[in-house]
Design a protein around this motif. Structure first.
Motif, PDB file in Angstrom:
ATOM      1  N   UNK A  21       0.831  -1.210   0.000  1.00 16.27           N
ATOM      2  CA  UNK A  21       0.000   0.000   0.000  1.00 16.27           C
ATOM      3  C   UNK A  21       0.863   1.256   0.000  1.00 16.27           C
ATOM      4  N   UNK A  22       1.927   1.243   0.795  1.00 16.66           N
ATOM      5  CA  UNK A  22       2.811   2.406   0.862  1.00 16.66           C
ATOM      6  C   UNK A  22       3.537   2.615  -0.468  1.00 16.66           C
ATOM      7  N   UNK A  23       3.993   1.540  -1.073  1.00  8.07           N
ATOM      8  CA  UNK A  23       4.678   1.648  -2.363  1.00  8.07           C
ATOM      9  C   UNK A  23       3.737   2.189  -3.436  1.00  8.07           C
ATOM     10  N   UNK A 187      16.527  -0.510  10.559  1.00 12.59           N
ATOM     11  CA  UNK A 187      17.048  -0.530   9.197  1.00 12.59           C
ATOM     12  C   UNK A 187      18.520  -0.177   9.254  1.00 12.59           C
ATOM     13  N   UNK A 188      19.365  -1.152   8.883  1.00 10.71           N
ATOM     14  CA  UNK A 188      20.825  -0.977   8.959  1.00 10.71           C
ATOM     15  C   UNK A 188      21.259  -0.437  10.310  1.00 10.71           C
ATOM     16  N   UNK A 189      20.662  -0.976  11.361  1.00 12.06           N
ATOM     17  CA  UNK A 189      21.064  -0.635  12.724  1.00 12.06           C
ATOM     18  C   UNK A 189      20.389   0.576  13.314  1.00 12.06           C
ATOM     19  N   UNK A 190      19.559   1.274  12.539  1.00 13.65           N
ATOM     20  CA  UNK A 190      18.870   2.463  13.037  1.00 13.65           C
ATOM     21  C   UNK A 190      17.468   2.068  13.497  1.00 13.65           C
ATOM     22  N   UNK A 191      17.169   2.152  14.805  1.00  9.12           N
ATOM     23  CA  UNK A 191      15.850   1.738  15.282  1.00  9.12           C
ATOM     24  C   UNK A 191      14.713   2.550  14.658  1.00  9.12           C
ATOM     25  N   UNK A 192      13.683   1.844  14.210  1.00  4.70           N
ATOM     26  CA  UNK A 192      12.461   2.481  13.718  1.00  4.70           C
ATOM     27  C   UNK A 192      11.447   2.591  14.853  1.00  4.70           C
ATOM     28  N   UNK A 193      11.250   1.482  15.532  1.00  2.00           N
ATOM     29  CA  UNK A 193      10.292   1.432  16.639  1.00  2.00           C
ATOM     30  C   UNK A 193      10.551   0.166  17.436  1.00  2.00           C
ATOM     31  N   UNK A 194      10.039   0.147  18.662  1.00  2.68           N
ATOM     32  CA  UNK A 194      10.211  -1.019  19.509  1.00  2.68           C
ATOM     33  C   UNK A 194       8.961  -1.317  20.305  1.00  2.68           C
ATOM     34  N   UNK A 195       8.851  -2.561  20.747  1.00  2.58           N
ATOM     35  CA  UNK A 195       7.723  -2.945  21.590  1.00  2.58           C
ATOM     36  C   UNK A 195       8.176  -3.958  22.624  1.00  2.58           C
ATOM     37  N   UNK A 196       7.496  -3.916  23.757  1.00  2.00           N
ATOM     38  CA  UNK A 196       7.656  -4.921  24.796  1.00  2.00           C
ATOM     39  C   UNK A 196       6.582  -5.977  24.585  1.00  2.00           C
ATOM     40  N   UNK A 262       3.913  -4.895  15.830  1.00  2.00           N
ATOM     41  CA  UNK A 262       4.583  -3.641  16.173  1.00  2.00           C
ATOM     42  C   UNK A 262       3.821  -2.453  15.610  1.00  2.00           C
ATOM     43  N   UNK A 263       3.327  -2.576  14.387  1.00  2.00           N
ATOM     44  CA  UNK A 263       2.585  -1.489  13.756  1.00  2.00           C
ATOM     45  C   UNK A 263       1.335  -1.142  14.560  1.00  2.00           C
ATOM     46  N   UNK A 264       0.743  -2.165  15.182  1.00  2.00           N
ATOM     47  CA  UNK A 264      -0.448  -1.923  15.987  1.00  2.00           C
ATOM     48  C   UNK A 264      -0.147  -1.386  17.367  1.00  2.00           C
ATOM     49  N   UNK A 265       1.135  -1.471  17.790  1.00  2.00           N
ATOM     50  CA  UNK A 265       1.498  -1.070  19.146  1.00  2.00           C
ATOM     51  C   UNK A 265       2.071   0.341  19.220  1.00  2.00           C
ATOM     52  N   UNK A 266       2.539   0.874  18.092  1.00  2.00           N
ATOM     53  CA  UNK A 266       3.236   2.170  18.118  1.00  2.00           C
ATOM     54  C   UNK A 266       2.548   3.165  17.180  1.00  2.00           C
ATOM     55  N   UNK A 267       2.890   4.431  17.361  1.00  2.00           N
ATOM     56  CA  UNK A 267       2.352   5.478  16.490  1.00  2.00           C
ATOM     57  C   UNK A 267       3.209   5.699  15.245  1.00  2.00           C
ATOM     58  N   UNK A 269       4.929   5.433  11.728  1.00  2.00           N
ATOM     59  CA  UNK A 269       4.525   4.930  10.418  1.00  2.00           C
ATOM     60  C   UNK A 269       5.571   3.910   9.963  1.00  2.00           C
ATOM     61  N   UNK A 270       5.356   2.647  10.326  1.00  2.00           N
ATOM     62  CA  UNK A 270       6.346   1.608  10.057  1.00  2.00           C
ATOM     63  C   UNK A 270       6.589   1.451   8.559  1.00  2.00           C
ATOM     64  N   UNK A 271       5.521   1.228   7.801  1.00  7.38           N
ATOM     65  CA  UNK A 271       5.670   0.998   6.365  1.00  7.38           C
ATOM     66  C   UNK A 271       6.300   2.199   5.681  1.00  7.38           C
ATOM     67  N   UNK A 272       5.896   3.410   6.077  1.00  5.86           N
ATOM     68  CA  UNK A 272       6.452   4.614   5.477  1.00  5.86           C
ATOM     69  C   UNK A 272       7.944   4.726   5.716  1.00  5.86           C
ATOM     70  N   UNK A 273       8.372   4.429   6.925  1.00  4.69           N
ATOM     71  CA  UNK A 273       9.795   4.513   7.262  1.00  4.69           C
ATOM     72  C   UNK A 273      10.590   3.441   6.519  1.00  4.69           C
ATOM     73  N   UNK A 274      10.021   2.249   6.407  1.00  2.00           N
ATOM     74  CA  UNK A 274      10.699   1.174   5.672  1.00  2.00           C
ATOM     75  C   UNK A 274      10.852   1.546   4.200  1.00  2.00           C
ATOM     76  N   UNK A 275       9.800   2.096   3.605  1.00  2.00           N
ATOM     77  CA  UNK A 275       9.880   2.474   2.192  1.00  2.00           C
ATOM     78  C   UNK A 275      10.858   3.639   1.996  1.00  2.00           C
ATOM     79  N   UNK A 276      10.928   4.566   2.948  1.00  2.00           N
ATOM     80  CA  UNK A 276      11.961   5.610   2.889  1.00  2.00           C
ATOM     81  C   UNK A 276      13.343   4.977   2.755  1.00  2.00           C
ATOM     82  N   UNK A 277      13.571   3.975   3.566  1.00  2.00           N
ATOM     83  CA  UNK A 277      14.863   3.275   3.567  1.00  2.00           C
ATOM     84  C   UNK A 277      15.087   2.532   2.257  1.00  2.00           C
ATOM     85  N   UNK A 278      14.038   1.869   1.749  1.00  2.00           N
ATOM     86  CA  UNK A 278      14.162   1.156   0.473  1.00  2.00           C
ATOM     87  C   UNK A 278      14.521   2.118  -0.658  1.00  2.00           C
TER      88      UNK A 278
END
Length: 294
Positions: A21-23, A187-196, A262-267, A269-278
């Protein structure tokens, strides 16, 4: 810049839908590559791959992932994650060795190839300890061993299974974590988001029904995520940590990481950040190719 992005998959799950969807929203062209229907030639690049700028490996089956990523690299097509990263992360023995050699805190682990030597390793750790399959995910086929009788029964069961991987006994210390563990997507060692991930069960995978909440990586966790990522070759990774009295320990790095929980646990934009990296990865690969051509 419009990219032609290949999505290598065997089933489209929520994770893949988020990426697709993001792509599409960014007007990138998508080639959905069903690995179950695809053939790979050792010398000729299939026509449908010729114009791809980058491929994202989302295969469920480890064997398919390892072969497919190797083919794309042979064709000169950038693939994330790389075959090297997939090979290390797919095998718990290679994963643990890479973390240990990089100086990343990781649970004490022993590997044996017979029931007898595996029993010796278990006795060395004492009870409880943990027996894991060398290949596997979602917390399947893991066993917490609480007694010699349980150890003998489980080892006997594994030894009678047909696949050679069951005859590699991966024995690990039991980490008395506080009823939870931590997943950080990077992404390449840079944290996007985390969850417990919290659970009454000793296995705290989200796939096992663990409850999730946001985790903000502190300085120590951020540094361990970077080091763990570097240890396995970088990429889009899920780094799993546990809390101990001495700080964090990294017990696993995942290469075809799921992020729907993780996407449901944090605010974020997981997919957006991943596509930025891609987009950045594809642009960098194109620049490298241009320099080689010139």
């Amino acid at each position: 810049m419009t990219l032609q992005v290949g999505i290598l998959y065997s089933r489209i799950r929520k994770d893949e839908k988020l990426l697709l969807n993001e792509l599409r929203e960014r007007d990138h062209e998508i080639a959905k590559i069903d690995v179950r229907k695809q053939t790979f030639d050792i010398s000729e690049v299939p026509d449908e791959f010729a114009d791809l700028d980058i491929v994202v490996d989302r295969c469920l089956a480890t064997s398919r992932s390892l072969y497919a990523t190797q083919f794309f690299e042979a064709y000169g097509i950038p693939v994330v994650n790389s075959h090297e990263t997939a090979d290390i992360c797919a095998d718990k023995v290679k994963n643990s060795l890479a973390l240990e050699q990089a100086g990343v805190p990781t649970p004490a682990t022993k590997v044996a190839f017979t029931k007898e030597t595996a029993m010796e390793a278990i006795e060395d750790f004492g009870y409880p300890c943990v027996l894991k399959p060398v290949v596997g995910s979602w917390g399947r086929l893991m066993a917490k061993i609480d007694s010699p009788d349980a150890a003998e029964a489980i080892l006997e069961h594994k030894a009678t299974l047909g696949h050679y991987e069951h005859k590699v006994f991966y024995v690990q210390e039991f980490v008395d974590k506080p009823g939870r563990d931590i997943r950080v997507l990077a992404t390449d060692g840079e944290p996007i988001a985390g969850m417990v991930r919290s659970s009454d069960h000793w296995i705290t995978n989200a796939a096992k029904g663990a409850e999730t909440e946001v985790f903000e990586p502190d300085e120590e966790a951020t540094e361990l995520v970077r080091k763990a990522s570097d240890a396995v070759g970088g990429g889009l990774l899920g780094i799993d940590l546990m809390e101990t009295d001495d700080g964090y320990t990294v017990h696993e790095v995942n290469h075809t990481v799921e992020f729907k929980a993780l996407d449901g646990a944090v605010d974020t934009d997981i997919a957006g950040t991943v596509v930025d990296w891609l987009e950045t990865k594809a642009a960098s690969a194109a620049e490298d190719e241009l320099e080689v051509t010139v």
